[in-house]
Enzyme design. Sequence first.
Site, short mmCIF file in Angstrom:
data_model
loop_
_atom_site.label_atom_id
_atom_site.label_comp_id
_atom_site.label_asym_id
_atom_site.label_seq_id
_atom_site.Cartn_x
_atom_site.Cartn_y
_atom_site.Cartn_z
N ASP A 50 2.41 2.54 7.89
CA ASP A 50 1.19 1.69 7.55
C ASP A 50 1.76 0.10 6.82
O ASP A 50 1.32 0.18 5.81
CB ASP A 50 0.46 2.38 6.72
CG ASP A 50 -1.03 2.20 6.69
OD1 ASP A 50 -1.34 1.20 7.23
OD2 ASP A 50 -1.74 2.82 5.97
N ASP A 52 0.82 -1.01 0.04
CA ASP A 52 -0.09 0.19 0.07
C ASP A 52 0.94 1.25 0.06
O ASP A 52 0.48 2.11 0.51
CB ASP A 52 -1.04 -0.18 1.17
CG ASP A 52 -2.04 0.94 1.02
OD1 ASP A 52 -2.37 1.42 -0.12
OD2 ASP A 52 -2.48 1.52 1.96
N1 ATP Z 1 4.59 5.66 13.95
C1 ATP Z 1 3.84 6.92 13.64
N2 ATP Z 1 4.27 8.15 13.98
C2 ATP Z 1 3.80 9.13 13.83
N3 ATP Z 1 2.52 9.24 13.08
C3 ATP Z 1 2.06 8.10 12.50
C4 ATP Z 1 2.63 6.92 12.93
N4 ATP Z 1 1.92 6.00 12.34
C5 ATP Z 1 0.83 6.57 11.77
N5 ATP Z 1 0.78 8.11 11.87
C6 ATP Z 1 0.10 8.82 11.73
O1 ATP Z 1 -1.28 8.35 11.56
C7 ATP Z 1 -1.43 8.51 10.15
C8 ATP Z 1 -2.47 7.27 9.55
O2 ATP Z 1 -1.32 6.12 9.97
P1 ATP Z 1 -1.55 4.70 8.97
O3 ATP Z 1 -1.45 5.06 7.60
O4 ATP Z 1 -0.70 3.69 9.67
O5 ATP Z 1 -2.98 4.24 9.24
P2 ATP Z 1 -4.31 3.69 8.43
O6 ATP Z 1 -5.38 3.82 9.40
O7 ATP Z 1 -3.78 2.43 7.68
O8 ATP Z 1 -4.63 5.02 7.65
P3 ATP Z 1 -5.18 4.76 6.22
O9 ATP Z 1 -6.66 3.76 6.22
O10 ATP Z 1 -5.74 6.31 5.88
O11 ATP Z 1 -4.14 4.53 5.40
C9 ATP Z 1 -0.46 8.82 9.25
O12 ATP Z 1 -0.77 9.34 8.12
C10 ATP Z 1 0.36 9.62 10.42
O13 ATP Z 1 0.05 10.98 10.12
MG MG Z 2 -2.26 4.95 5.84
#
Ligand code: ATP
Ligand code: MG
Length: 259
Positions: free
Chosen positions: A208, A191
């Site tokens: 992610d 992804d």
């Molecule tokens: N380790 C981290 N440190 C700082 N911010 C983070 C971290 N992991 C995630 N984030 C924040 O949270 C957001 C979403 O994280 P992530 O993409 O892992 O989750 P998701 O639920 O899969 O989101 P999506 O479904 O929108 O892809 C990131 O864009 C970032 O802003």
């Molecule tokens: Mg994401």
Amino acid sequence: MDPETLRRDFDRRLEEMGIRVKDADQLKVRGDVFDEVTLLALYKLAHKKIFSEIGGVVATGKEGNVFYGERDGKGVAIKIYMMRTANFKAMTEYLDGDPRFRNVRRTRKEIIFAWTRKEFSNLKRARSAGLRVPEPYAFDRNILLMEFLGEEGVPYPQIRLVEMEDPAAVYAEVVDAMDRLYKEAKLVHGDLSEFNILFSEGHAYLIDMGQAVTRDHPRALPFLLRDIRNVNRFFSQHCETIGDEVLLRRIAGERFEGP
Ligand SMILES: Nc1ncnc2c1ncn2[C@@H]1O[C@H](COP(=O)(O)OP(=O)(O)OP(=O)(O)O)[C@@H](O)[C@H]1O
Ligand SMILES: [Mg+2]
């Protein structure tokens, strides 16, 4: 116990352990996230002292929510996969065919727990291969704790939102990350795009990784090609890029059997 009582009880128990609950009201608003399973997992992680403070929501996504926390004054990202709204049909597709998760029972709960475990394991492997990804600290049920990439509770911006001084160098770094991920960690992100790459001080950080699959997943190559296409589409607006198929061959080598 009704959710409100549970949350109050939870707050109290956390406080007894010396865990500060910041922005408690904001946490309570998100009643959909803090179901019983989640509270229990959070409680267990707090008990192990993996974090000592939980603050506000950093991001809300389709599958989960990310909260900011602290441990010894250092930022911790608390990613909570939602038990209710998680897109678990899509999750199944990624779990099927991954030998690490062959024996996962196909209930919603089991799938979400396996997904959390998978993201933890993927991050571990990626880090061992030298990638810039958050260091995973611990997981329990649907909660993953990892290094917080950002400053003072604010995550580094997604790469799509920044102006890069040297985009070609950043592109080279992302290509190298995909290459190491495949060759050394033996994983495909699955992804990868400008939404899942954070940027700070000239460096790209991949995040992610819940959906990342092993190389022997039947769909590993199509996933890799999709990642390459996304990365190339984004960077081609900023610098010279390597052709999609050329890059696929370079990374996947003789395993390449055509898209
Ligand atoms: N380790 C981290 N440190 C700082 N911010 C983070 C971290 N992991 C995630 N984030 C924040 O949270 C957001 C979403 O994280 P992530 O993409 O892992 O989750 P998701 O639920 O899969 O989101 P999506 O479904 O929108 O892809 C990131 O864009 C970032 O802003
Ligand atoms: Mg994401």
